[in-house]
Design a protein around this motif. Structure first.
Motif, PDB file in Angstrom:
ATOM      1  N   ALA A   1     105.725  33.453  70.449  1.00 53.22           N
ATOM      2  CA  ALA A   1     105.738  34.812  71.013  1.00 53.22           C
ATOM      3  C   ALA A   1     104.312  35.373  71.044  1.00 53.22           C
ATOM      4  N   LEU A   2     103.948  36.122  70.018  1.00 52.17           N
ATOM      5  CA  LEU A   2     102.647  36.810  70.058  1.00 52.17           C
ATOM      6  C   LEU A   2     101.869  36.566  68.762  1.00 52.17           C
ATOM      7  N   GLU A   3     100.721  37.242  68.631  1.00 53.36           N
ATOM      8  CA  GLU A   3      99.888  37.076  67.452  1.00 53.36           C
ATOM      9  C   GLU A   3     100.563  37.672  66.207  1.00 53.36           C
TER      10      GLU A   3
ATOM     11  N   GLY B   1     110.545  32.103  75.553  1.00 56.47           N
ATOM     12  CA  GLY B   1     110.005  32.323  76.901  1.00 56.47           C
ATOM     13  C   GLY B   1     109.580  30.999  77.496  1.00 56.47           C
ATOM     14  N   ASN B   2     108.530  31.026  78.292  1.00 56.89           N
ATOM     15  CA  ASN B   2     108.086  29.805  78.957  1.00 56.89           C
ATOM     16  C   ASN B   2     107.768  28.711  77.930  1.00 56.89           C
ATOM     17  N   ALA B   3     106.824  28.974  77.045  1.00 52.30           N
ATOM     18  CA  ALA B   3     106.390  27.932  76.108  1.00 52.30           C
ATOM     19  C   ALA B   3     107.527  27.543  75.158  1.00 52.30           C
ATOM     20  N   GLY B   4     108.178  28.533  74.572  1.00 54.45           N
ATOM     21  CA  GLY B   4     109.194  28.277  73.549  1.00 54.45           C
ATOM     22  C   GLY B   4     110.426  27.579  74.081  1.00 54.45           C
TER      23      GLY B   4
ATOM     24  N   VAL C   1     113.890  46.281  70.588  1.00 53.38           N
ATOM     25  CA  VAL C   1     113.735  46.448  69.163  1.00 53.38           C
ATOM     26  C   VAL C   1     112.592  45.623  68.566  1.00 53.38           C
ATOM     27  N   LEU C   2     112.345  44.415  69.068  1.00 57.55           N
ATOM     28  CA  LEU C   2     111.323  43.567  68.448  1.00 57.55           C
ATOM     29  C   LEU C   2     109.993  43.618  69.188  1.00 57.55           C
ATOM     30  N   GLU C   3     109.931  44.395  70.267  1.00 52.03           N
ATOM     31  CA  GLU C   3     108.772  44.315  71.154  1.00 52.03           C
ATOM     32  C   GLU C   3     107.475  44.685  70.458  1.00 52.03           C
TER      33      GLU C   3
ATOM     34  N   GLU D   1     102.224  25.866  66.530  1.00 53.93           N
ATOM     35  CA  GLU D   1     101.831  27.148  67.127  1.00 53.93           C
ATOM     36  C   GLU D   1     101.796  27.082  68.658  1.00 53.93           C
ATOM     37  N   ALA D   2     102.946  27.319  69.254  1.00 53.27           N
ATOM     38  CA  ALA D   2     103.002  27.430  70.717  1.00 53.27           C
ATOM     39  C   ALA D   2     102.297  28.710  71.163  1.00 53.27           C
ATOM     40  N   ALA D   3     102.437  29.760  70.382  1.00 52.14           N
ATOM     41  CA  ALA D   3     101.752  31.027  70.684  1.00 52.14           C
ATOM     42  C   ALA D   3     100.284  30.921  70.296  1.00 52.14           C
TER      43      ALA D   3
ATOM     44  N   VAL E   1     112.787  28.507  66.876  1.00 51.91           N
ATOM     45  CA  VAL E   1     111.812  28.948  67.877  1.00 51.91           C
ATOM     46  C   VAL E   1     111.773  30.473  67.933  1.00 51.91           C
ATOM     47  N   GLN E   2     110.619  31.039  67.617  1.00 46.38           N
ATOM     48  CA  GLN E   2     110.448  32.488  67.779  1.00 46.38           C
ATOM     49  C   GLN E   2     109.801  32.726  69.140  1.00 46.38           C
ATOM     50  N   GLY E   3     110.546  33.327  70.081  1.00 43.67           N
ATOM     51  CA  GLY E   3     109.994  33.587  71.416  1.00 43.67           C
ATOM     52  C   GLY E   3     110.517  32.561  72.409  1.00 43.67           C
TER      53      GLY E   3
ATOM     54  N   ALA F   1      95.267  32.234  84.931  1.00 44.95           N
ATOM     55  CA  ALA F   1      96.553  31.522  84.886  1.00 44.95           C
ATOM     56  C   ALA F   1      97.581  32.472  84.272  1.00 44.95           C
ATOM     57  N   PRO F   2      98.852  32.109  84.239  1.00 47.77           N
ATOM     58  CA  PRO F   2      99.843  33.001  83.624  1.00 47.77           C
ATOM     59  C   PRO F   2      99.748  33.028  82.095  1.00 47.77           C
ATOM     60  N   ASP F   3     100.162  34.119  81.517  1.00 49.90           N
ATOM     61  CA  ASP F   3     100.335  34.238  80.061  1.00 49.90           C
ATOM     62  C   ASP F   3     101.579  35.113  79.872  1.00 49.90           C
ATOM     63  N   VAL F   4     101.655  35.816  78.769  1.00 45.34           N
ATOM     64  CA  VAL F   4     102.864  36.590  78.464  1.00 45.34           C
ATOM     65  C   VAL F   4     103.153  37.622  79.567  1.00 45.34           C
ATOM     66  N   TYR F   5     104.375  37.582  80.078  1.00 48.77           N
ATOM     67  CA  TYR F   5     104.899  38.499  81.099  1.00 48.77           C
ATOM     68  C   TYR F   5     104.138  38.437  82.432  1.00 48.77           C
ATOM     69  N   THR F   6     103.480  37.302  82.680  1.00 49.86           N
ATOM     70  CA  THR F   6     102.996  36.997  84.031  1.00 49.86           C
ATOM     71  C   THR F   6     103.505  35.592  84.354  1.00 49.86           C
TER      72      THR F   6
ATOM     73  N   ASP G   1     114.123  36.321  71.142  1.00 47.88           N
ATOM     74  CA  ASP G   1     113.268  36.894  72.178  1.00 47.88           C
ATOM     75  C   ASP G   1     112.881  38.290  71.706  1.00 47.88           C
ATOM     76  N   SER G   2     112.369  39.115  72.627  1.00 49.52           N
ATOM     77  CA  SER G   2     111.871  40.420  72.163  1.00 49.52           C
ATOM     78  C   SER G   2     113.007  41.341  71.732  1.00 49.52           C
ATOM     79  N   ARG G   3     114.246  40.965  72.052  1.00 53.14           N
ATOM     80  CA  ARG G   3     115.366  41.854  71.724  1.00 53.14           C
ATOM     81  C   ARG G   3     116.145  41.429  70.498  1.00 53.14           C
TER      82      ARG G   3
HETATM   83  P1  NAD Z   1     106.649  34.473  78.130  1.00 54.26           P
HETATM   84  O1  NAD Z   1     106.429  35.837  78.604  1.00 54.26           O
HETATM   85  O2  NAD Z   1     107.223  33.457  79.049  1.00 54.26           O
HETATM   86  O3  NAD Z   1     107.554  34.453  76.827  1.00 54.26           O
HETATM   87  C1  NAD Z   1     107.324  35.248  75.710  1.00 54.26           C
HETATM   88  C2  NAD Z   1     108.622  35.318  74.958  1.00 54.26           C
HETATM   89  O4  NAD Z   1     108.403  35.936  73.701  1.00 54.26           O
HETATM   90  C3  NAD Z   1     109.692  36.140  75.683  1.00 54.26           C
HETATM   91  O5  NAD Z   1     110.938  35.478  75.609  1.00 54.26           O
HETATM   92  C4  NAD Z   1     109.750  37.438  74.867  1.00 54.26           C
HETATM   93  O6  NAD Z   1     111.010  38.020  74.915  1.00 54.26           O
HETATM   94  C5  NAD Z   1     109.416  36.900  73.488  1.00 54.26           C
HETATM   95  N1  NAD Z   1     108.927  37.905  72.555  1.00 54.26           N
HETATM   96  C6  NAD Z   1     108.061  38.929  72.765  1.00 54.26           C
HETATM   97  N2  NAD Z   1     107.887  39.619  71.620  1.00 54.26           N
HETATM   98  C7  NAD Z   1     108.657  39.004  70.685  1.00 54.26           C
HETATM   99  C8  NAD Z   1     108.905  39.244  69.320  1.00 54.26           C
HETATM  100  N3  NAD Z   1     108.317  40.238  68.682  1.00 54.26           N
HETATM  101  N4  NAD Z   1     109.747  38.420  68.659  1.00 54.26           N
HETATM  102  C9  NAD Z   1     110.341  37.382  69.288  1.00 54.26           C
HETATM  103  N5  NAD Z   1     110.135  37.110  70.590  1.00 54.26           N
HETATM  104  C10 NAD Z   1     109.308  37.913  71.265  1.00 54.26           C
HETATM  105  O7  NAD Z   1     105.230  34.004  77.562  1.00 54.26           O
HETATM  106  P2  NAD Z   1     104.688  32.532  77.307  1.00 54.26           P
HETATM  107  O8  NAD Z   1     103.845  32.166  78.452  1.00 54.26           O
HETATM  108  O9  NAD Z   1     105.778  31.648  76.862  1.00 54.26           O
HETATM  109  O10 NAD Z   1     103.692  32.835  76.103  1.00 54.26           O
HETATM  110  C11 NAD Z   1     104.128  32.837  74.755  1.00 54.26           C
HETATM  111  C12 NAD Z   1     102.963  32.511  73.864  1.00 54.26           C
HETATM  112  O11 NAD Z   1     102.448  31.242  74.252  1.00 54.26           O
HETATM  113  C13 NAD Z   1     101.788  33.486  73.966  1.00 54.26           C
HETATM  114  O12 NAD Z   1     101.175  33.596  72.720  1.00 54.26           O
HETATM  115  C14 NAD Z   1     100.866  32.816  74.943  1.00 54.26           C
HETATM  116  O13 NAD Z   1      99.536  33.239  74.805  1.00 54.26           O
HETATM  117  C15 NAD Z   1     101.058  31.374  74.518  1.00 54.26           C
HETATM  118  N6  NAD Z   1     100.658  30.410  75.522  1.00 54.26           N
HETATM  119  C16 NAD Z   1     101.237  30.392  76.759  1.00 54.26           C
HETATM  120  C17 NAD Z   1     100.796  29.477  77.692  1.00 54.26           C
HETATM  121  C18 NAD Z   1     101.418  29.354  79.049  1.00 54.26           C
HETATM  122  O14 NAD Z   1     101.031  28.447  79.808  1.00 54.26           O
HETATM  123  N7  NAD Z   1     102.371  30.165  79.423  1.00 54.26           N
HETATM  124  C19 NAD Z   1      99.761  28.589  77.380  1.00 54.26           C
HETATM  125  C20 NAD Z   1      99.209  28.617  76.100  1.00 54.26           C
HETATM  126  C21 NAD Z   1      99.663  29.542  75.199  1.00 54.26           C
END
Ligand code: NAD
Length: 422
Positions: A300-302, A226-229, A3-5, A320-322, A222-224, A150-155, A248-250
């Protein structure tokens, strides 16, 4: 699709990056010639990726690798697998990487990569084939001395292991330094997986110190998750802050007395979602962002905070973690409300900083203890925060403009000293 993707894509991230460049360049009184050199990407590669899916058919994906700058060192930046990936998004992310590496003063330029795909809807074998095809297609650009993904979203670290392997196959020997964020057993660094969230944590501590906000008892959203959040949430929770809502995205979940973050991390690992976590109630995305709290972490994203919802923000600090979570229009509103924004190129720079440590360790074949990684990271994050804060206070500009002034100023100086473009 969850739903939130489909996040808002109304604001073109690259246009926002250019706009923010101009704001800082004006404040620096940067010469027009230097602007021309450093503002735009040096190199852009657009690749077509035919991949056999599990049903036997070939599907063609599109991918990108952008090197925005190599003025201060090899290009450095993550790879994103997401349905919303566009060339402009990758250009924006690469641009921010350039200023980010300069803000934390590590010897890298900026790059970024992405593939327009939905890995959540693909099998692991399909994702591996796609990753290897993508790695092979961007091969002419990458390398330990050229451009280091390096890794970013969904890697993640597995994605990096496949890229390292694909690259190494073409050389005939292992080349761990071609990517960072690898598994430890392949030359990864201790602390890399948590580095972005840990860096966010250090900058939040510094901001709380500056604003006299006690971390103990501070409410965090925390919005998102994932790894950073999740890592930032975990560290704040361990330091007696209350993480009252995450998403999260759901879905978005809330508990006014604070969520049990270690248990939530296990729950998310097991179920793949935050929804249904015992003791939480579901709230809507707009409600989550508008919660009264001390610290809001968009991770999460931009474009999460824009002209439509910025006025609803009730946080004292937005960390701003994102990358690019606040649009320029959103910025203006947050500034007028007195919200203290820790800008992305400072706040989330812990990830690339420990990537740099990983690259150094790979190059030297000498690996560090976790505590060495943490203390070096803490020092760099605190120093960079102090440098940005100084510009913010002295020049009476926002923290974002201040961070951009620091990063852009350093890149401009490098270009001038190299005399690359007489
Ligand atoms: P991730 O894939 O581990 O996590 C992303 C999270 O965001 C997931 O839990 C996903 O479900 C959630 N998400 C996606 N769409 C969403 C939405 N619309 N509303 C709420 N949650 C949503 O990715 P990550 O590596 O944690 O990256 C997140 C952000 O941090 C990105 O903007 C990325 O560019 C930035 N970032 C990551 C790193 C890193 O080392 N991983 C470094 C610098 C910046």
């Amino acid at each position: 699709m969850p739903v939130l993707e489909a996040t808002k894509v109304s604001r073109n991230a690259y246009e926002a990056a250019l706009l923010n460049f101009d704001l800082a360049a004006d404040k620096l009184h940067l010469e027009p010639d230097v602007r021309e050199i450093i503002k735009y990407p040096e190199r852009v590669l657009h690749v077509s990726l035919p991949v056999r899916l599990s049903d036997g058919h070939i599907h063609r994906f599109e991918g990108y690798r952008v090197q925005h700058s190599t003025a201060r060192g090899p290009a450095k930046g993550g790879i994103r697998f997401h349905p919303n990936v566009t060339l402009d998004e990758v250009k924006a992310l690469a641009t921010w990487m350039t200023w980010k590496c300069a803000v934390v003063n590590i010897p890298f330029g900026g790059g970024k990569g992405g593939v327009t795909c939905s890995p959540k809807d693909m099998s692991i074998e399909e994702v591996e084939r796609l990753t290897r095809r993508y790695a092979a297609s961007i091969l002419p650009l990458i390398g330990p001395e050229q451009d280091i993904p390096a890794p970013d979203v969904y890697t993640n670290s597995q994605t990096m292991a496949w890229i390292m392997d694909t690259y190494s196959m073409t050389k005939g020997y292992p080349v761990p330094g071609v990517v960072t964020g690898k598994p430890i057993s392949l030359g990864g660094s201790l602390g890399r997986n948590e580095a972005t969230g840990r860096g966010v944590f250090y900058t939040v501590l510094a901001a709380c110190g500056q604003l006299f906000i006690p971390i103990k008892g501070a409410r965090v959203v925390v919005q998102g998750f994932g790894n950073a959040g999740s890592v930032a949430a975990h560290l704040l929770d361990s330091n007696q802050a209350y993480v009252i809502a995450v998403s999260d995205s759901r879905a978005c979940i809330y508990n006014k007395n604070g969520l049990d973050i270690p248990k939530l991390m296990l729950y998310k690992d097991k179920t793949g979602q935050v929804l249904g976590f015992p003791g939480s109630t579901e709230i809507q995305p707009a409600e989550l962002l508008a919660l009264e709290c001390e610290i809001l972490i968009p991770a999460a994203l931009e474009n999460a905070i824009d002209e439509e919802n910025a006025s609803s923000i009730r946080a004292k600090i937005v960390a701003e973690a994102a990358n690019g979570p606040v649009t320029p229009e959103g910025d203006t509103i947050l500034e007028s409300k007195g919200v203290f924004v820790i800008p992305d190129i400072l706040c989330n720079a812990g990830g690339v900083t420990v990537s740099y440590f990983e690259w150094v360790q790979d190059t030297q074949h000498l690996f560090w203890e976790a505590q060495d990684v943490y203390s070096r990271l803490e020092r760099i994050m605190k120093t960079s925060f102090a440098e940005v804060l100084k510009i913010h206070l002295e020049h009476k500009v926002s923290m974002r403009v201040a961070a951009n002034m620091l990063g852009i100023g350093r890149v401009a100086e490098a270009v001038k000293l190299r005399g690359l473009y007489p």
